[in-house]
Design a protein around this motif. Structure first.
Motif, PDB file in Angstrom:
ATOM      1  N   GLU A   7      -2.666   2.878  -6.678  1.00 46.71           N
ATOM      2  CA  GLU A   7      -1.297   2.843  -6.156  1.00 46.71           C
ATOM      3  C   GLU A   7      -1.204   3.499  -4.774  1.00 46.71           C
ATOM      4  OE1 GLU A   7       1.221   1.322  -7.311  1.00 46.71           O
ATOM      5  OE2 GLU A   7       1.230   1.273  -9.488  1.00 46.71           O
ATOM      6  N   ASN A   8      -2.068   4.476  -4.530  1.00 45.59           N
ATOM      7  CA  ASN A   8      -1.981   5.250  -3.284  1.00 45.59           C
ATOM      8  C   ASN A   8      -2.981   4.805  -2.225  1.00 45.59           C
ATOM      9  OD1 ASN A   8       0.024   7.025  -4.385  1.00 45.59           O
ATOM     10  ND2 ASN A   8      -1.604   8.019  -5.568  1.00 45.59           N
ATOM     11  N   LEU A   9      -3.705   3.712  -2.497  1.00 48.08           N
ATOM     12  CA  LEU A   9      -4.703   3.242  -1.534  1.00 48.08           C
ATOM     13  C   LEU A   9      -4.182   2.035  -0.768  1.00 48.08           C
ATOM     14  CD1 LEU A   9      -7.998   3.425  -3.635  1.00 48.08           C
ATOM     15  CD2 LEU A   9      -7.169   5.063  -1.935  1.00 48.08           C
ATOM     16  N   PRO A  10      -4.362   2.017   0.535  1.00 46.53           N
ATOM     17  CA  PRO A  10      -3.979   0.828   1.302  1.00 46.53           C
ATOM     18  C   PRO A  10      -4.979  -0.304   1.049  1.00 46.53           C
ATOM     19  CG  PRO A  10      -5.050   2.431   2.730  1.00 46.53           C
ATOM     20  CD  PRO A  10      -4.893   3.092   1.390  1.00 46.53           C
ATOM     21  N   ASP A  11      -4.517  -1.517   1.201  1.00 42.21           N
ATOM     22  CA  ASP A  11      -5.381  -2.703   1.081  1.00 42.21           C
ATOM     23  C   ASP A  11      -6.080  -2.782  -0.283  1.00 42.21           C
ATOM     24  OD1 ASP A  11      -4.763  -3.334   3.765  1.00 42.21           O
ATOM     25  OD2 ASP A  11      -6.329  -1.949   4.444  1.00 42.21           O
TER      26      ASP A  11
END
Length: 398
Positions: free
Chosen positions: A22-26
Protein backbone atom coordinates in the motif's frame (compact mmCIF):
# COMPACT_ATOMS: atom_id res chain seq x y z
CA UNK A 1 -6.44 -29.62 10.33
CA UNK A 2 -3.27 -28.97 8.38
CA UNK A 3 -4.96 -27.30 5.41
CA UNK A 4 -6.86 -24.85 7.64
CA UNK A 5 -3.69 -23.94 9.53
CA UNK A 6 -1.92 -23.41 6.23
CA UNK A 7 -4.61 -21.08 4.92
CA UNK A 8 -4.57 -19.12 8.20
CA UNK A 9 -0.81 -18.70 7.82
CA UNK A 10 -1.22 -17.66 4.19
CA UNK A 11 -3.81 -15.10 5.22
CA UNK A 12 -1.43 -13.53 7.74
CA UNK A 13 1.41 -13.37 5.22
CA UNK A 14 -0.81 -11.80 2.57
CA UNK A 15 -2.23 -9.20 4.95
CA UNK A 16 1.30 -8.12 5.88
CA UNK A 17 2.30 -8.00 2.23
CA UNK A 18 -0.73 -5.89 1.31
CA UNK A 19 0.07 -3.43 4.11
CA UNK A 20 3.63 -3.09 2.76
CA UNK A 21 2.56 -2.70 -0.87
CA UNK A 22 0.00 0.00 0.00
CA UNK A 23 2.89 2.36 0.76
CA UNK A 24 5.05 1.56 -2.28
CA UNK A 25 4.89 3.57 -5.50
CA UNK A 26 4.45 1.69 -8.78
CA UNK A 27 3.28 -1.46 -6.98
CA UNK A 28 -0.30 -1.50 -8.27
CA UNK A 29 -0.10 -4.86 -10.06
CA UNK A 30 1.67 -6.56 -7.15
CA UNK A 31 -0.94 -5.13 -4.79
CA UNK A 32 -3.74 -6.33 -7.07
CA UNK A 33 -2.26 -9.83 -7.12
CA UNK A 34 -1.95 -9.90 -3.32
CA UNK A 35 -5.53 -8.69 -2.88
CA UNK A 36 -6.78 -11.34 -5.28
CA UNK A 37 -4.73 -14.04 -3.52
CA UNK A 38 -6.14 -13.04 -0.14
CA UNK A 39 -9.63 -13.24 -1.59
CA UNK A 40 -8.81 -16.75 -2.81
CA UNK A 41 -7.61 -17.81 0.65
CA UNK A 42 -10.74 -16.48 2.37
CA UNK A 43 -12.99 -18.07 -0.27
CA UNK A 44 -11.24 -21.41 0.28
CA UNK A 45 -12.19 -21.11 3.96
CA UNK A 46 -15.82 -20.88 2.89
CA UNK A 47 -16.24 -17.13 3.14
CA UNK A 48 -18.36 -15.15 0.68
CA UNK A 49 -18.89 -12.00 2.70
CA UNK A 50 -18.40 -8.33 1.89
CA UNK A 51 -14.68 -8.41 2.69
CA UNK A 52 -14.09 -11.07 0.05
CA UNK A 53 -16.09 -9.09 -2.51
CA UNK A 54 -14.21 -5.90 -1.59
CA UNK A 55 -10.82 -7.60 -2.03
CA UNK A 56 -11.70 -8.89 -5.49
CA UNK A 57 -13.32 -5.60 -6.55
CA UNK A 58 -10.27 -3.60 -5.56
CA UNK A 59 -7.96 -6.08 -7.28
CA UNK A 60 -10.10 -5.74 -10.41
CA UNK A 61 -9.86 -1.93 -10.34
CA UNK A 62 -6.09 -2.03 -9.94
CA UNK A 63 -5.58 -4.57 -12.73
CA UNK A 64 -7.75 -2.53 -15.08
CA UNK A 65 -5.92 0.69 -14.17
CA UNK A 66 -2.53 -0.95 -14.69
CA UNK A 67 -3.13 -3.03 -17.82
CA UNK A 68 -6.60 -2.40 -19.16
CA UNK A 69 -9.83 -4.34 -19.18
CA UNK A 70 -8.91 -6.89 -21.85
CA UNK A 71 -6.27 -8.94 -20.04
CA UNK A 72 -6.25 -12.38 -18.40
CA UNK A 73 -5.75 -10.98 -14.89
CA UNK A 74 -8.96 -9.00 -15.28
CA UNK A 75 -10.85 -12.07 -16.51
CA UNK A 76 -9.48 -14.16 -13.65
CA UNK A 77 -10.74 -11.73 -11.01
CA UNK A 78 -14.10 -11.49 -12.79
CA UNK A 79 -14.34 -15.28 -12.47
CA UNK A 80 -13.51 -15.05 -8.78
CA UNK A 81 -16.20 -12.42 -8.27
CA UNK A 82 -18.64 -14.57 -10.22
CA UNK A 83 -17.96 -17.51 -7.91
CA UNK A 84 -18.56 -15.43 -4.77
CA UNK A 85 -21.86 -14.14 -6.13
CA UNK A 86 -22.85 -17.67 -7.09
CA UNK A 87 -22.07 -18.84 -3.56
CA UNK A 88 -24.25 -16.03 -2.21
CA UNK A 89 -27.16 -17.18 -4.40
CA UNK A 90 -26.82 -14.10 -6.63
CA UNK A 91 -26.93 -16.07 -9.84
CA UNK A 92 -27.63 -13.24 -12.27
CA UNK A 93 -24.57 -11.37 -11.04
CA UNK A 94 -22.53 -14.54 -11.41
CA UNK A 95 -23.82 -14.99 -14.95
CA UNK A 96 -22.95 -11.42 -15.96
CA UNK A 97 -19.46 -11.47 -14.47
CA UNK A 98 -18.54 -14.84 -15.96
CA UNK A 99 -19.86 -13.70 -19.35
CA UNK A 100 -17.57 -10.66 -19.15
CA UNK A 101 -14.61 -12.88 -18.30
CA UNK A 102 -15.43 -15.21 -21.18
CA UNK A 103 -15.67 -12.33 -23.64
CA UNK A 104 -12.18 -11.17 -22.63
CA UNK A 105 -10.67 -14.61 -23.08
CA UNK A 106 -12.45 -15.30 -26.35
CA UNK A 107 -11.14 -12.03 -27.75
CA UNK A 108 -7.65 -12.93 -26.55
CA UNK A 109 -7.69 -16.35 -28.21
CA UNK A 110 -9.03 -14.79 -31.40
CA UNK A 111 -5.63 -13.15 -31.88
CA UNK A 112 -3.75 -15.12 -34.54
CA UNK A 113 -0.31 -14.46 -33.07
CA UNK A 114 -1.16 -15.36 -29.46
CA UNK A 115 0.16 -18.93 -29.56
CA UNK A 116 3.41 -17.88 -31.18
CA UNK A 117 4.15 -15.10 -28.71
CA UNK A 118 2.98 -16.57 -25.39
CA UNK A 119 4.86 -19.21 -23.42
CA UNK A 120 3.10 -22.57 -22.87
CA UNK A 121 2.51 -22.05 -19.15
CA UNK A 122 0.85 -18.69 -19.77
CA UNK A 123 -1.30 -20.21 -22.49
CA UNK A 124 -2.38 -23.01 -20.17
CA UNK A 125 -3.28 -20.49 -17.47
CA UNK A 126 -5.33 -18.51 -19.98
CA UNK A 127 -7.17 -21.61 -21.16
CA UNK A 128 -8.01 -22.48 -17.55
CA UNK A 129 -9.44 -19.00 -17.06
CA UNK A 130 -11.51 -19.53 -20.22
CA UNK A 131 -12.68 -22.95 -19.02
CA UNK A 132 -13.53 -21.49 -15.63
CA UNK A 133 -15.63 -18.75 -17.22
CA UNK A 134 -17.53 -21.30 -19.30
CA UNK A 135 -18.15 -23.44 -16.23
CA UNK A 136 -19.27 -20.52 -14.07
CA UNK A 137 -21.57 -19.16 -16.76
CA UNK A 138 -23.14 -22.59 -17.23
CA UNK A 139 -23.47 -23.06 -13.46
CA UNK A 140 -25.25 -19.73 -13.12
CA UNK A 141 -27.66 -20.60 -15.93
CA UNK A 142 -28.29 -24.03 -14.38
CA UNK A 143 -28.91 -22.49 -10.95
CA UNK A 144 -31.53 -20.24 -12.54
CA UNK A 145 -33.28 -23.29 -13.94
CA UNK A 146 -32.22 -22.78 -17.58
CA UNK A 147 -30.72 -26.20 -18.19
CA UNK A 148 -30.72 -26.03 -21.98
CA UNK A 149 -28.68 -22.80 -21.98
CA UNK A 150 -26.08 -24.38 -19.70
CA UNK A 151 -25.26 -27.32 -21.94
CA UNK A 152 -23.46 -25.59 -24.84
CA UNK A 153 -20.83 -23.78 -22.71
CA UNK A 154 -20.07 -27.00 -20.83
CA UNK A 155 -19.64 -28.96 -24.05
CA UNK A 156 -17.39 -26.19 -25.30
CA UNK A 157 -15.32 -26.31 -22.10
CA UNK A 158 -14.99 -30.06 -22.52
CA UNK A 159 -13.66 -29.59 -26.06
CA UNK A 160 -11.13 -26.97 -24.89
CA UNK A 161 -9.85 -29.29 -22.18
CA UNK A 162 -9.67 -32.31 -24.46
CA UNK A 163 -7.63 -30.39 -27.04
CA UNK A 164 -5.21 -28.66 -24.70
CA UNK A 165 -4.96 -30.72 -21.49
CA UNK A 166 -5.80 -34.27 -22.55
CA UNK A 167 -8.37 -36.90 -21.70
CA UNK A 168 -6.72 -37.97 -18.44
CA UNK A 169 -6.14 -34.55 -16.89
CA UNK A 170 -7.65 -33.07 -13.75
CA UNK A 171 -9.12 -30.37 -15.98
CA UNK A 172 -10.97 -33.09 -17.88
CA UNK A 173 -12.32 -34.53 -14.62
CA UNK A 174 -13.61 -31.10 -13.60
CA UNK A 175 -15.37 -30.57 -16.93
CA UNK A 176 -16.90 -34.06 -16.90
CA UNK A 177 -18.17 -33.44 -13.37
CA UNK A 178 -19.68 -30.09 -14.38
CA UNK A 179 -21.54 -31.67 -17.28
CA UNK A 180 -22.68 -34.57 -15.10
CA UNK A 181 -24.13 -32.12 -12.59
CA UNK A 182 -26.11 -30.38 -15.30
CA UNK A 183 -27.53 -33.65 -16.61
CA UNK A 184 -28.49 -34.73 -13.10
CA UNK A 185 -30.46 -31.51 -12.54
CA UNK A 186 -31.95 -31.87 -16.01
CA UNK A 187 -33.22 -35.34 -15.18
CA UNK A 188 -30.87 -36.99 -17.66
CA UNK A 189 -29.62 -39.49 -15.13
CA UNK A 190 -28.35 -42.05 -17.64
CA UNK A 191 -26.16 -39.36 -19.19
CA UNK A 192 -24.86 -38.10 -15.84
CA UNK A 193 -23.56 -41.33 -14.33
CA UNK A 194 -20.90 -42.24 -16.95
CA UNK A 195 -19.54 -38.70 -16.77
CA UNK A 196 -19.19 -38.93 -12.99
CA UNK A 197 -17.63 -42.37 -13.27
CA UNK A 198 -15.10 -41.20 -15.84
CA UNK A 199 -14.19 -38.21 -13.68
CA UNK A 200 -13.81 -40.54 -10.70
CA UNK A 201 -11.45 -42.83 -12.63
CA UNK A 202 -9.29 -39.90 -13.74
CA UNK A 203 -8.95 -38.45 -10.24
CA UNK A 204 -8.35 -41.87 -8.66
CA UNK A 205 -5.54 -42.53 -11.16
CA UNK A 206 -3.99 -39.14 -10.39
CA UNK A 207 -4.38 -39.01 -6.61
CA UNK A 208 -5.48 -42.41 -5.29
CA UNK A 209 -8.79 -44.19 -4.77
CA UNK A 210 -9.79 -42.28 -1.62
CA UNK A 211 -8.02 -38.93 -1.99
CA UNK A 212 -9.73 -35.69 -0.89
CA UNK A 213 -9.87 -34.62 -4.54
CA UNK A 214 -12.62 -37.23 -5.02
CA UNK A 215 -14.95 -35.80 -2.36
CA UNK A 216 -17.01 -33.83 -4.86
CA UNK A 217 -17.40 -36.81 -7.19
CA UNK A 218 -18.51 -39.05 -4.31
CA UNK A 219 -21.02 -36.41 -3.26
CA UNK A 220 -22.43 -36.13 -6.77
CA UNK A 221 -22.67 -39.89 -7.16
CA UNK A 222 -24.61 -39.96 -3.90
CA UNK A 223 -26.92 -37.21 -5.15
CA UNK A 224 -27.52 -39.11 -8.37
CA UNK A 225 -28.41 -42.34 -6.55
CA UNK A 226 -30.70 -40.33 -4.28
CA UNK A 227 -32.49 -38.96 -7.35
CA UNK A 228 -32.80 -42.51 -8.69
CA UNK A 229 -34.33 -43.70 -5.40
CA UNK A 230 -31.45 -45.96 -4.35
CA UNK A 231 -31.08 -44.46 -0.90
CA UNK A 232 -28.79 -47.13 0.55
CA UNK A 233 -26.17 -46.66 -2.18
CA UNK A 234 -26.64 -42.90 -1.97
CA UNK A 235 -25.87 -42.98 1.76
CA UNK A 236 -22.63 -44.92 1.15
CA UNK A 237 -21.39 -42.39 -1.40
CA UNK A 238 -22.43 -39.40 0.69
CA UNK A 239 -20.74 -40.68 3.83
CA UNK A 240 -17.54 -41.32 1.86
CA UNK A 241 -17.66 -37.72 0.67
CA UNK A 242 -18.34 -36.42 4.18
CA UNK A 243 -15.39 -38.38 5.62
CA UNK A 244 -13.06 -36.83 3.04
CA UNK A 245 -14.43 -33.33 3.58
CA UNK A 246 -14.01 -33.67 7.34
CA UNK A 247 -10.30 -34.35 6.73
CA UNK A 248 -9.82 -30.96 5.07
CA UNK A 249 -12.47 -28.71 6.66
CA UNK A 250 -13.27 -27.76 10.24
CA UNK A 251 -16.78 -27.90 11.71
CA UNK A 252 -18.88 -25.05 10.38
CA UNK A 253 -17.38 -25.00 6.88
CA UNK A 254 -20.19 -24.48 4.34
CA UNK A 255 -19.21 -27.55 2.34
CA UNK A 256 -19.98 -29.70 5.37
CA UNK A 257 -23.37 -28.02 5.72
CA UNK A 258 -24.20 -28.86 2.10
CA UNK A 259 -23.28 -32.51 2.62
CA UNK A 260 -25.22 -32.66 5.89
CA UNK A 261 -28.31 -31.43 4.05
CA UNK A 262 -27.93 -34.00 1.28
CA UNK A 263 -27.25 -36.83 3.71
CA UNK A 264 -30.33 -35.78 5.66
CA UNK A 265 -32.45 -36.05 2.50
CA UNK A 266 -31.13 -39.56 1.95
CA UNK A 267 -31.86 -40.59 5.54
CA UNK A 268 -35.32 -39.07 5.15
CA UNK A 269 -35.83 -41.38 2.17
CA UNK A 270 -34.78 -44.30 4.34
CA UNK A 271 -37.34 -43.34 7.00
CA UNK A 272 -34.69 -42.38 9.55
CA UNK A 273 -36.44 -39.15 10.44
CA UNK A 274 -34.71 -38.27 13.71
CA UNK A 275 -31.23 -38.50 12.16
CA UNK A 276 -32.44 -36.58 9.12
CA UNK A 277 -34.03 -33.79 11.14
CA UNK A 278 -30.90 -33.30 13.24
CA UNK A 279 -28.76 -32.95 10.12
CA UNK A 280 -31.27 -30.63 8.43
CA UNK A 281 -31.26 -28.34 11.46
CA UNK A 282 -27.46 -28.32 11.61
CA UNK A 283 -27.29 -27.47 7.93
CA UNK A 284 -29.97 -24.80 8.27
CA UNK A 285 -28.21 -23.11 11.18
CA UNK A 286 -24.95 -23.06 9.23
CA UNK A 287 -26.56 -21.56 6.11
CA UNK A 288 -28.48 -18.92 8.09
CA UNK A 289 -25.31 -17.93 9.96
CA UNK A 290 -23.46 -17.56 6.67
CA UNK A 291 -26.10 -16.09 4.36
CA UNK A 292 -28.97 -14.85 6.48
CA UNK A 293 -32.50 -16.07 5.90
CA UNK A 294 -32.80 -15.15 2.20
CA UNK A 295 -30.83 -17.83 0.38
CA UNK A 296 -31.74 -20.88 -1.75
CA UNK A 297 -29.94 -23.27 0.63
CA UNK A 298 -32.03 -21.97 3.52
CA UNK A 299 -35.20 -22.56 1.51
CA UNK A 300 -34.04 -26.08 0.60
CA UNK A 301 -33.55 -27.09 4.22
CA UNK A 302 -36.86 -25.51 5.29
CA UNK A 303 -38.65 -27.47 2.56
CA UNK A 304 -36.94 -30.67 3.67
CA UNK A 305 -37.87 -30.03 7.29
CA UNK A 306 -41.44 -29.56 6.09
CA UNK A 307 -41.33 -33.02 4.52
CA UNK A 308 -40.18 -34.47 7.85
CA UNK A 309 -43.00 -32.69 9.67
CA UNK A 310 -45.50 -33.99 7.12
CA UNK A 311 -44.22 -37.56 7.50
CA UNK A 312 -44.71 -37.28 11.26
CA UNK A 313 -48.24 -35.98 10.88
CA UNK A 314 -47.42 -32.41 11.97
CA UNK A 315 -49.37 -30.96 9.06
CA UNK A 316 -49.77 -27.35 10.21
CA UNK A 317 -46.02 -27.14 10.82
CA UNK A 318 -45.37 -28.69 7.42
CA UNK A 319 -47.58 -26.14 5.65
CA UNK A 320 -45.89 -23.22 7.41
CA UNK A 321 -42.42 -24.49 6.48
CA UNK A 322 -43.38 -25.16 2.84
CA UNK A 323 -44.85 -21.66 2.55
CA UNK A 324 -41.76 -20.12 4.13
CA UNK A 325 -39.53 -21.99 1.66
CA UNK A 326 -41.79 -20.94 -1.23
CA UNK A 327 -41.58 -17.26 -0.33
CA UNK A 328 -37.77 -17.38 -0.10
CA UNK A 329 -37.48 -19.16 -3.44
CA UNK A 330 -39.82 -16.74 -5.17
CA UNK A 331 -37.80 -13.80 -3.89
CA UNK A 332 -34.35 -15.31 -4.53
CA UNK A 333 -34.96 -17.30 -7.70
CA UNK A 334 -38.04 -15.76 -9.27
CA UNK A 335 -41.60 -17.06 -9.64
CA UNK A 336 -40.92 -19.53 -12.48
CA UNK A 337 -37.91 -21.43 -11.15
CA UNK A 338 -38.03 -25.26 -10.91
CA UNK A 339 -37.46 -25.08 -7.14
CA UNK A 340 -40.56 -22.90 -6.85
CA UNK A 341 -42.43 -25.64 -8.69
CA UNK A 342 -41.18 -28.18 -6.15
CA UNK A 343 -42.67 -26.16 -3.30
CA UNK A 344 -45.97 -25.76 -5.16
CA UNK A 345 -46.11 -29.49 -5.84
CA UNK A 346 -45.43 -30.26 -2.18
CA UNK A 347 -48.17 -27.85 -1.09
CA UNK A 348 -50.52 -29.48 -3.60
CA UNK A 349 -49.83 -32.89 -2.08
CA UNK A 350 -50.43 -31.52 1.41
CA UNK A 351 -53.59 -29.58 0.58
CA UNK A 352 -56.15 -32.46 0.84
CA UNK A 353 -54.65 -33.51 4.18
CA UNK A 354 -55.29 -30.09 5.76
CA UNK A 355 -58.77 -29.50 4.38
CA UNK A 356 -57.66 -27.44 1.39
CA UNK A 357 -58.18 -30.03 -1.32
CA UNK A 358 -59.85 -27.48 -3.61
CA UNK A 359 -56.52 -25.64 -3.87
CA UNK A 360 -54.53 -28.68 -5.01
CA UNK A 361 -55.37 -28.51 -8.72
CA UNK A 362 -54.27 -24.87 -9.00
CA UNK A 363 -51.02 -25.54 -7.16
CA UNK A 364 -50.20 -28.53 -9.38
CA UNK A 365 -51.16 -26.61 -12.53
CA UNK A 366 -48.83 -23.73 -11.69
CA UNK A 367 -46.01 -26.15 -10.82
CA UNK A 368 -46.55 -28.08 -14.03
CA UNK A 369 -46.45 -24.94 -16.17
CA UNK A 370 -43.12 -23.98 -14.61
CA UNK A 371 -41.57 -27.41 -15.04
CA UNK A 372 -42.71 -27.85 -18.64
CA UNK A 373 -41.05 -24.55 -19.57
CA UNK A 374 -37.85 -24.93 -17.58
CA UNK A 375 -37.09 -28.63 -17.22
CA UNK A 376 -39.04 -30.00 -20.17
CA UNK A 377 -41.91 -32.43 -20.55
CA UNK A 378 -39.71 -35.50 -20.09
CA UNK A 379 -38.06 -34.49 -16.82
CA UNK A 380 -39.00 -36.94 -14.01
CA UNK A 381 -40.26 -34.07 -11.84
CA UNK A 382 -42.47 -32.84 -14.68
CA UNK A 383 -43.94 -36.29 -15.18
CA UNK A 384 -44.65 -36.70 -11.46
CA UNK A 385 -46.25 -33.26 -11.26
CA UNK A 386 -48.35 -33.96 -14.36
CA UNK A 387 -49.67 -37.15 -12.76
CA UNK A 388 -50.56 -35.20 -9.60
CA UNK A 389 -52.36 -32.52 -11.61
CA UNK A 390 -54.28 -35.08 -13.67
CA UNK A 391 -55.52 -36.81 -10.52
CA UNK A 392 -56.46 -33.50 -8.86
CA UNK A 393 -58.29 -32.28 -11.96
CA UNK A 394 -60.11 -35.55 -12.46
CA UNK A 395 -58.45 -36.27 -15.82
CA UNK A 396 -56.88 -39.41 -14.42
CA UNK A 397 -58.55 -40.29 -11.11
CA UNK A 398 -56.70 -43.60 -10.71
Amino acid sequence: MTSVSRTDAEQSVLRRLIAELENLPDAAEDLASALNDLGDVLAAQGRCDEEVLALYRRALQLFIAAGGEDQPDTANVLNNLAWVHYDRGEYRDAEQLSAEALAIMDALFAQDDLAAEANPDSLDACRRIQRGALSLYAGARRAQGDYAAAEAPLLRALAVVEEHFGEDSEDMARSLNDLGMLYKYWGRFADAEPLYRRAQAILAALYGENAPELAGIFYNLGGLQHALGDYATAETWCRRSLALQERIHTEGHPQLAVIHGTLAAILDGLGRYEEAEDLYRRALASHVARHGTEHPEVALNLSNLAAIAEARGCLAEAEALYLHALRIRERCLGPVHPQVATCLNNLGMLAPLIGKGAEAEGLFRRALDILERSAGADHPHTQICRAHWERASGKNPA
